[in-house]
Design an enzyme around this catalytic site. Structure first.
Site, mmCIF file in Angstrom:
data_model
loop_
_atom_site.group_PDB
_atom_site.id
_atom_site.type_symbol
_atom_site.label_atom_id
_atom_site.label_comp_id
_atom_site.label_asym_id
_atom_site.label_seq_id
_atom_site.Cartn_x
_atom_site.Cartn_y
_atom_site.Cartn_z
ATOM 1 N N GLU A 104 0.840 -1.218 0.000
ATOM 2 C CA GLU A 104 0.000 0.000 0.000
ATOM 3 C C GLU A 104 0.866 1.256 0.000
ATOM 4 O O GLU A 104 0.519 2.270 -0.603
ATOM 5 C CB GLU A 104 -0.940 -0.019 1.215
ATOM 6 C CG GLU A 104 -2.034 -1.076 1.066
ATOM 7 C CD GLU A 104 -2.837 -1.280 2.339
ATOM 8 O OE1 GLU A 104 -2.256 -1.755 3.340
ATOM 9 O OE2 GLU A 104 -4.032 -0.958 2.343
ATOM 10 N N GLU A 124 -3.680 -9.629 3.505
ATOM 11 C CA GLU A 124 -4.422 -9.373 4.740
ATOM 12 C C GLU A 124 -5.524 -10.394 5.005
ATOM 13 O O GLU A 124 -5.792 -10.734 6.162
ATOM 14 C CB GLU A 124 -5.027 -7.956 4.720
ATOM 15 C CG GLU A 124 -4.038 -6.831 4.981
ATOM 16 C CD GLU A 124 -3.324 -6.331 3.733
ATOM 17 O OE1 GLU A 124 -3.327 -7.050 2.712
ATOM 18 O OE2 GLU A 124 -2.752 -5.226 3.779
HETATM 19 N N1 3HC Z 1 4.625 -7.865 11.323
HETATM 20 C C1 3HC Z 1 5.348 -8.317 12.376
HETATM 21 N N2 3HC Z 1 6.223 -9.335 12.285
HETATM 22 C C2 3HC Z 1 6.375 -9.922 11.086
HETATM 23 C C3 3HC Z 1 5.658 -9.500 9.950
HETATM 24 C C4 3HC Z 1 4.752 -8.413 10.102
HETATM 25 N N3 3HC Z 1 4.049 -7.938 9.061
HETATM 26 N N4 3HC Z 1 6.017 -10.279 8.909
HETATM 27 C C5 3HC Z 1 6.939 -11.133 9.377
HETATM 28 N N5 3HC Z 1 7.157 -10.916 10.689
HETATM 29 C C6 3HC Z 1 8.110 -11.605 11.560
HETATM 30 C C7 3HC Z 1 7.774 -13.088 11.733
HETATM 31 O O1 3HC Z 1 6.859 -13.266 12.802
HETATM 32 C C8 3HC Z 1 9.137 -13.662 12.032
HETATM 33 O O2 3HC Z 1 9.428 -13.391 13.376
HETATM 34 P P1 3HC Z 1 10.296 -14.439 14.232
HETATM 35 O O3 3HC Z 1 11.606 -14.551 13.521
HETATM 36 O O4 3HC Z 1 10.338 -13.831 15.569
HETATM 37 O O5 3HC Z 1 9.526 -15.720 14.180
HETATM 38 C C9 3HC Z 1 10.086 -12.806 11.174
HETATM 39 O O6 3HC Z 1 9.369 -11.614 10.893
HETATM 40 C C10 3HC Z 1 10.485 -13.444 9.877
HETATM 41 O O7 3HC Z 1 9.316 -13.883 9.209
HETATM 42 P P2 3HC Z 1 9.253 -15.284 8.454
HETATM 43 O O8 3HC Z 1 9.810 -16.345 9.311
HETATM 44 O O9 3HC Z 1 7.857 -15.437 7.968
HETATM 45 O O10 3HC Z 1 10.270 -15.011 7.268
HETATM 46 P P3 3HC Z 1 10.190 -15.480 5.771
HETATM 47 O O11 3HC Z 1 11.407 -14.971 5.121
HETATM 48 O O12 3HC Z 1 9.881 -16.934 5.672
HETATM 49 O O13 3HC Z 1 8.933 -14.732 5.132
HETATM 50 C C11 3HC Z 1 7.521 -12.831 4.645
HETATM 51 C C12 3HC Z 1 8.941 -13.340 4.997
HETATM 52 C C13 3HC Z 1 7.122 -13.374 3.262
HETATM 53 C C14 3HC Z 1 7.532 -11.356 4.667
HETATM 54 C C15 3HC Z 1 6.525 -13.409 5.699
HETATM 55 O O14 3HC Z 1 7.025 -13.098 6.983
HETATM 56 C C16 3HC Z 1 5.140 -12.842 5.623
HETATM 57 O O15 3HC Z 1 4.355 -13.302 4.823
HETATM 58 N N6 3HC Z 1 4.813 -11.885 6.501
HETATM 59 C C17 3HC Z 1 3.491 -11.363 6.682
HETATM 60 C C18 3HC Z 1 3.063 -10.461 5.583
HETATM 61 C C19 3HC Z 1 1.685 -9.912 5.847
HETATM 62 O O16 3HC Z 1 0.760 -10.621 6.173
HETATM 63 N N7 3HC Z 1 1.542 -8.598 5.696
HETATM 64 C C20 3HC Z 1 0.313 -7.919 5.934
HETATM 65 C C21 3HC Z 1 0.273 -7.409 7.322
HETATM 66 S S1 3HC Z 1 -1.266 -6.701 7.747
HETATM 67 C C22 3HC Z 1 -1.212 -5.165 7.020
HETATM 68 O O17 3HC Z 1 -0.247 -4.808 6.398
HETATM 69 C C23 3HC Z 1 -2.406 -4.325 7.254
HETATM 70 C C24 3HC Z 1 -2.402 -3.091 6.433
HETATM 71 O O18 3HC Z 1 -3.200 -3.260 5.304
HETATM 72 C C25 3HC Z 1 -2.913 -1.945 7.228
#
Ligand code: 3HC
Length: 688
Positions: A104, A124
């Site tokens: 975004e 999301e």
């Molecule tokens: N917020 C907080 N922590 C997050 C995060 C996030 N958005 N995304 C990842 N992390 C943390 C994980 O919990 C993990 O923490 P840990 O090492 O303590 O367990 C660390 O970052 C590494 O994450 P992964 O183990 O998942 O690492 P990968 O390299 O395998 O994957 C990634 C990376 C593809 C970025 C994956 O972490 C992911 O899919 N993250 C979530 C993405 C997501 O859902 N984003 C949307 C959030 S909601 C939002 O943005 C609302 C908005 O519209 C207002």
């Protein structure tokens, strides 16, 4: 050091976000960005602005751990509104994955340069949410409502190539992202390209799109709130002004973020990651090098397991009992690939390169160079022991020996190994090349390095691993047995097969217990139970199953099981007769049973067993049980897994109902887990 910094190169300001591990848009990042943007937009020496990230990825979204806490200004929508007011060209330079709020953020920029391997997406919905920082309003203005719905409701990131094709990316960088983005921005300035604010565009949406889209996702998104809220928000984009649309999105986002569904799905997000954190394993734990894999047994399971490794570039040797069987197994794998190609999920080239990694053999000597050997032979202790014996002759002291047993005692299997410390369970779920869960079973003697290697390997083949101790059925099948037991008893007590199934389906399971048994083959469970004493399982609960198998009605594969399959699927009348006969035989009283009782008996049995598994130390934590049951058996993600659901429902309530069941059913199966009793006590104390 600040998580957001800026520097000026010539007349371009480069704002860099550096918030490891994934540049989540935490309060510090939002504040830093807001401050930097305010500063550079006022600076007359700056003609354009680039936003880029350090580390492994562009921003992965809002900081999920901040949800549910008091909001801290500036929030993401505030920051985005500030960005909309910037008069200088804003360019996002994207590497890794720009997800959720991260994507975004790029939509508030006027141009997007992406590295060729980068991805963008709005995941999301996977957290029970909709994009909450203008994504549902800006994206349809950029790519049209149809494509935007696909991205928002599907939740899957798209490649840079696709992003370029549909108009999200303006330029793909091939080598040096920053250098190429600077060059791209210099050209913008030279050519006097305007700022392109997405808020100023109109939304293109076909007539009936939203109505049709609701129908399209109705089955796949059954029970989930977020995908339908997302459609409403995109529809609002097409019907309201930009500001009204953003306000609508915000309201929906706020509703969802405090909903039990989103809490459950966020719980699973963190639980899936916590599951790989094992006490005693850290960065210093020696990991073994696994380059070559062997699978013993070319049945459906063995072939499915092989495909996981082949698809991820591992050479695989598949061992069968004879040359003919080995050839047949190879053909089976090719057939699975062919049907994947038919579904458009793979190309012929990809199949050919995977098949080139496969060797089929009937000679144990061909396994001598394998670093990991997974046996997936018939579920029989004597056969498994024979396999271990054969492997002792050909493998070296570093080879990891894994068994895919579903129920057998892996400590006993390991006893016969030359190196018991190298033996573990790798329990895949059927179909093994599709199901995302991998249970890693550690024996009393498994080396910690072997467990660490298995955890790493799971990730490299795209599975979510959960570590389990040894017990009958480990975490997944032990729980499932209890769930199946209650379904079986309910049948004898008078609940029709299709009503039990419909109740569980309506609860959110992908299918009812008996439909699942018909699909898997009823004979598998019947054969497994033949080896158990009557002390170890409830003979009554599985008596109809045994009678069906005896008469050759083993499920879908024989055209009849709990249902009949004659073109359509109808309840098998014989099951009703058998249920009454068995109730008579075992003295089970038949009665009217409410839908509520059907649901609670099955689900609470699952919950009670889940807590026992944690209290016995078989699972390391309650959240592991949730991961296993959602990924292994499709427990609805919006309920967060059985133990999270128990918390949402109330431990005291569950315990009360279990006591009532014990009164009518006896306490053989309804003795509550100590952990559940303790949690109920704590819950009552908290509520005083
Ligand atoms: N917020 C907080 N922590 C997050 C995060 C996030 N958005 N995304 C990842 N992390 C943390 C994980 O919990 C993990 O923490 P840990 O090492 O303590 O367990 C660390 O970052 C590494 O994450 P992964 O183990 O998942 O690492 P990968 O390299 O395998 O994957 C990634 C990376 C593809 C970025 C994956 O972490 C992911 O899919 N993250 C979530 C993405 C997501 O859902 N984003 C949307 C959030 S909601 C939002 O943005 C609302 C908005 O519209 C207002």
């Amino acid at each position: 050091m600040s998580v957001v910094t800026s520097r000026i190169e010539n007349n371009i300001s480069i704002i860099t976000i550096d918030n490891p591990p994934v540049n989540a848009l935490s309060h510090a990042v939002r504040q830093g960005l807001s401050d930097e943007l305010k500063g550079v937009s006022k600076n007359d020496d700056v003609a354009a602005i680039i936003i880029i990230c350090n580390g492994r990825t562009f921003c992965a979204g809002a900081d999920i751990s901040e949800f549910g806490k008091p909001p801290k200004s500036p929030g993401l929508p505030e920051l985005m509104a500030e960005m909309d007011m910037i008069e200088k060209p804003l360019v996002a330079a994207v590497h890794g994955t720009a997800l959720g709020g991260g994507f975004e953020l790029t939509l508030c920029c006027h141009y997007r340069v992406m590295e060729s391997a980068a991805k963008v997406g709005l995941p999301e919905v996977n957290l029970g949410l909709i994009p909450g920082a203008g994504g549902t309003q800006r994206l349809p203005r950029l790519i049209g409502a149809q494509e935007a719905l696909d991205m928002i409701c599907g939740g899957k990131p798209i490649s840079a190539k696709k992003a370029y094709e549909i108009g999200i990316a303006d330029h793909i960088s091939k080598e040096n992202l920053l250098k190429e983005t600077i060059k791209y921005t210099e050209d913008l300035i030279k050519e006097g390209k305007p700022t392109k604010r997405l808020r100023d565009l109109d939304v293109v949406a076909a007539n009936d799109l939203f109505k049709e889209y609701r129908k399209k996702i109705a089955h796949k998104s059954r029970g989930f709130l977020a995908p339908f809220a997302a459609i409403e928000a995109v529809q609002a984009a097409s019907e309201l002004s930009f500001d009204q649309g953003v306000a609508f999105e915000r309201e929906k986002f706020k509703e969802l973020v405090s909903s039990p569904q989103s809490k459950a799905q966020r719980h699973l997000f963190f639980s899936e990651r916590a599951a790989s954190k094992i006490p005693g394993i850290d960065k210093t734990t020696p990991i073994r090098d696994v380059k070559k894999v062997a699978i013993i047994g070319g049945g459906l399971m063995g072939c499915g397991i092989a495909i996981n490794f082949l698809n991820n570039g591992f050479p695989v040797t598949l061992l069968e009992v004879s040359a003919d069987a080995a050839t047949a197994a190879k053909e089976k794998i090719e057939n699975i690939y062919r049907s994947t190609i038919k579904k458009g999920r793979m190309s012929e080239d990809q199949m050919n390169s995977s098949m080139a990694l496969l060797t089929a053999s009937d000679d144990y000597n061909d396994l001598s160079a394998s670093d990991l050997i997974i046996e997936a032979v018939f579920e029989d202790m004597a056969i498994k022991k024979q396999v271990i014996n054969n492997l002792n002759k050909v493998t070296d002291e570093n080879a990891i020996i894994a068994t895919n047993t579903s129920f057998l005692d892996i400590n006993e299997i390991a006893e016969g190994a030359a190196h018991p410390e190298n033996v573990i369970g790798l329990h895949f779920f059927s179909p093994a090349h599709i199901m995302p869960l991998l249970e890693i079973v550690k024996t009393d003697k498994s080396d910690i390095g072997v467990i660490a290697t298995a955890l790493k390997l799971a990730k490299s083949i795209g599975k979510t691993p959960v570590v389990s101790g040894v017990c009958y059925g480990f975490i997944a099948n032990r729980m499932s047995s209890c769930y199946g037991r209650e379904a079986g008893l309910l049948l004898l007590e008078g609940a029709p097969v299709d009503r039990i199934d419909k109740t569980l389906y309506d609860f959110g399971m992908p299918m009812g217990m008996f439909s699942m048994l018909d699909m898997a083959g009823i004979d598998i469970g019947v054969m497994a139970r033949e080896k158990l004493s009557s002390e170890e399982y409830d003979e009554r609960a599985f008596s109809v199953h045994a009678a069906l198998v005896k008469s050759g009605q083993k499920g879908k594969k024989t055209g009849a099981g709990f249902y009949k399959y004659n073109g359509d699927k109808t309840p098998n009348q014989r099951v009703a007769e058998l249920s009454a006969e068995m109730a008579d035989k075992y003295g089970v009283k038949r009665r009217d049973i409410t839908t509520k009782e059907i649901e609670e008996r099955c689900i609470f049995a699952l919950i009670n067993e889940g807590f026992k598994i944690v209290e016995e130390g078989i699972a390391l934590r309650a959240s592991d049980v949730d991961v296993v049951y959602t990924l292994g058996f499709g427990f609805p993600r919006y309920r967060g897994g059985p133990l999270h659901y128990a918390q949402q429902l109330g431990f005291t309530y569950i315990l009360k109902r279990m006591k009532e069941f014990a009164k009518t059913q006896g306490d053989r199966w309804w003795a509550p887990s100590k952990m559940l009793v303790k949690l109920a006590e704590e819950e009552r104390e908290e509520n005083v």
